[in-house]
Motif scaffolding. Structure first.
Motif, PDB file in Angstrom:
ATOM      1  N   MET A   7       0.834  -1.201   0.000  1.00  0.00           N
ATOM      2  CA  MET A   7       0.000   0.000   0.000  1.00  0.00           C
ATOM      3  C   MET A   7       0.873   1.256   0.000  1.00  0.00           C
ATOM      4  SD  MET A   7      -3.211  -1.031   0.033  1.00  0.00           S
ATOM      5  CE  MET A   7      -4.247   0.176   0.786  1.00  0.00           C
ATOM      6  N   ALA A   8       1.962   1.247   0.778  1.00  0.00           N
ATOM      7  CA  ALA A   8       2.868   2.400   0.831  1.00  0.00           C
ATOM      8  C   ALA A   8       3.530   2.629  -0.532  1.00  0.00           C
ATOM      9  CB  ALA A   8       3.921   2.194   1.916  1.00  0.00           C
ATOM     10  N   GLN A   9       3.924   1.551  -1.212  1.00  0.00           N
ATOM     11  CA  GLN A   9       4.532   1.667  -2.543  1.00  0.00           C
ATOM     12  C   GLN A   9       3.568   2.291  -3.541  1.00  0.00           C
ATOM     13  OE1 GLN A   9       5.714  -2.314  -3.499  1.00  0.00           O
ATOM     14  NE2 GLN A   9       7.442  -2.311  -2.075  1.00  0.00           N
ATOM     15  N   LEU A  10       2.287   2.088  -3.320  1.00  0.00           N
ATOM     16  CA  LEU A  10       1.263   2.633  -4.214  1.00  0.00           C
ATOM     17  C   LEU A  10       0.810   4.032  -3.802  1.00  0.00           C
ATOM     18  CD1 LEU A  10      -0.831  -0.597  -4.740  1.00  0.00           C
ATOM     19  CD2 LEU A  10       0.662   0.519  -6.406  1.00  0.00           C
ATOM     20  N   GLY A  11       1.398   4.551  -2.730  1.00  0.00           N
ATOM     21  CA  GLY A  11       1.095   5.914  -2.314  1.00  0.00           C
ATOM     22  C   GLY A  11       0.028   6.050  -1.251  1.00  0.00           C
ATOM     23  N   TRP A  12      -0.418   4.934  -0.682  1.00  0.00           N
ATOM     24  CA  TRP A  12      -1.429   4.995   0.375  1.00  0.00           C
ATOM     25  C   TRP A  12      -0.762   5.282   1.712  1.00  0.00           C
ATOM     26  CZ3 TRP A  12      -6.725   4.549   0.273  1.00  0.00           C
ATOM     27  CH2 TRP A  12      -7.288   4.223  -0.963  1.00  0.00           C
ATOM     28  N   PRO A  13      -1.372   6.138   2.540  1.00  0.00           N
ATOM     29  CA  PRO A  13      -0.824   6.375   3.879  1.00  0.00           C
ATOM     30  C   PRO A  13      -0.931   5.106   4.736  1.00  0.00           C
ATOM     31  CG  PRO A  13      -2.542   7.982   3.340  1.00  0.00           C
ATOM     32  CD  PRO A  13      -2.540   6.956   2.268  1.00  0.00           C
ATOM     33  N   ALA A  14      -0.096   5.015   5.744  1.00  0.00           N
ATOM     34  CA  ALA A  14      -0.114   3.857   6.642  1.00  0.00           C
ATOM     35  C   ALA A  14      -1.477   3.736   7.327  1.00  0.00           C
ATOM     36  CB  ALA A  14       0.990   3.999   7.683  1.00  0.00           C
ATOM     37  N   GLY A  15      -1.888   2.494   7.568  1.00  0.00           N
ATOM     38  CA  GLY A  15      -3.099   2.243   8.331  1.00  0.00           C
ATOM     39  C   GLY A  15      -4.359   1.967   7.528  1.00  0.00           C
ATOM     40  N   TYR A  16      -4.287   2.002   6.210  1.00  0.00           N
ATOM     41  CA  TYR A  16      -5.482   1.783   5.400  1.00  0.00           C
ATOM     42  C   TYR A  16      -5.692   0.327   5.001  1.00  0.00           C
ATOM     43  CZ  TYR A  16      -6.635   6.699   4.841  1.00  0.00           C
ATOM     44  OH  TYR A  16      -7.009   7.989   5.069  1.00  0.00           O
ATOM     45  N   ALA A  17      -4.669  -0.486   5.065  1.00  0.00           N
ATOM     46  CA  ALA A  17      -4.771  -1.859   4.572  1.00  0.00           C
ATOM     47  C   ALA A  17      -5.863  -2.642   5.288  1.00  0.00           C
ATOM     48  CB  ALA A  17      -3.427  -2.570   4.701  1.00  0.00           C
ATOM     49  N   SER A  37      -8.609  -1.644   6.861  1.00  0.00           N
ATOM     50  CA  SER A  37      -9.951  -1.167   6.486  1.00  0.00           C
ATOM     51  C   SER A  37     -10.326  -1.623   5.076  1.00  0.00           C
ATOM     52  CB  SER A  37     -10.013   0.354   6.563  1.00  0.00           C
ATOM     53  OG  SER A  37      -9.767   0.792   7.866  1.00  0.00           O
ATOM     54  N   ILE A  38      -9.379  -1.558   4.177  1.00  0.00           N
ATOM     55  CA  ILE A  38      -9.660  -2.006   2.810  1.00  0.00           C
ATOM     56  C   ILE A  38      -9.893  -3.516   2.794  1.00  0.00           C
ATOM     57  CG2 ILE A  38      -8.673  -2.250   0.490  1.00  0.00           C
ATOM     58  CD1 ILE A  38      -7.358   0.511   0.948  1.00  0.00           C
ATOM     59  N   GLY A  39      -9.166  -4.249   3.627  1.00  0.00           N
ATOM     60  CA  GLY A  39      -9.390  -5.695   3.743  1.00  0.00           C
ATOM     61  C   GLY A  39     -10.790  -6.016   4.231  1.00  0.00           C
ATOM     62  N   ILE A  40     -11.282  -5.254   5.203  1.00  0.00           N
ATOM     63  CA  ILE A  40     -12.665  -5.441   5.698  1.00  0.00           C
ATOM     64  C   ILE A  40     -13.657  -5.186   4.565  1.00  0.00           C
ATOM     65  CG2 ILE A  40     -14.449  -4.504   7.237  1.00  0.00           C
ATOM     66  CD1 ILE A  40     -12.604  -5.940   8.963  1.00  0.00           C
ATOM     67  N   LEU A  41     -13.451  -4.087   3.839  1.00  0.00           N
ATOM     68  CA  LEU A  41     -14.330  -3.754   2.719  1.00  0.00           C
ATOM     69  C   LEU A  41     -14.315  -4.862   1.671  1.00  0.00           C
ATOM     70  CD1 LEU A  41     -16.162  -1.797   1.154  1.00  0.00           C
ATOM     71  CD2 LEU A  41     -14.074  -0.725   0.270  1.00  0.00           C
TER      72      LEU A  41
END
Length: 135
Positions: A43-53, A55-59
């Protein structure tokens, strides 16, 4: 094409659906929900801030479940298409390779919708492969 579902169509649709669900659960949802370092690193390599993985996994998990439940399969597929579009946009923004990364979401979407289309005569009537013409 008629609106009947042959056994070959049904089983091919089930296989496509199963492959899609297993891939999403195994390669995407599980690493995020288990908080594996690779999920946050990617996620960080793709430009996402830390801590989103997580939540996206739940979604993703909720959308896969919606897709697998017969009564909500179309809603799940529509919402998952939106998620896959967002993943594609993220890959484009990150400057990822076209066929292996950017279009991967499209490949997943084809498996997902293809599985539904083969199993569901109402969906085939709504989105026919070819229309009959009257003389």
């Amino acid at each position: 094409m008629t609106n009947t579902t042959t056994p070959a169509m049904l089983w091919t649709g089930r296989v496509l659906t199963g492959l899609f669900a297993l891939f999403m659960l195994g390669a995407s949802v599980t690493p995020k929900l288990m908080m594996m370092p690779i999920a946050e690193e990617t996620m960080a390599q793709l430009g996402w801030p830390a801590g989103y993985a997580f939540s996206i996994g739940i979604l993703e998990l909720v959308l896969v479940v919606l897709y697998l439940v017969p009564q909500t399969r179309i809603l799940g597929a529509v919402l998952m298409t939106g998620l896959l579009g967002g993943a594609m946009a993220t890959q484009i923004r990150a400057g990822s390779p076209l066929f292996s990364h950017i279009l991967f979401s499209a490949y997943l979407g084809l498996f997902m919708w293809g599985g539904l289309w083969l199993r569901d005569p109402q969906l085939r009537a709504l989105f026919p492969f070819a229309r009959k013409t009257n003389p």
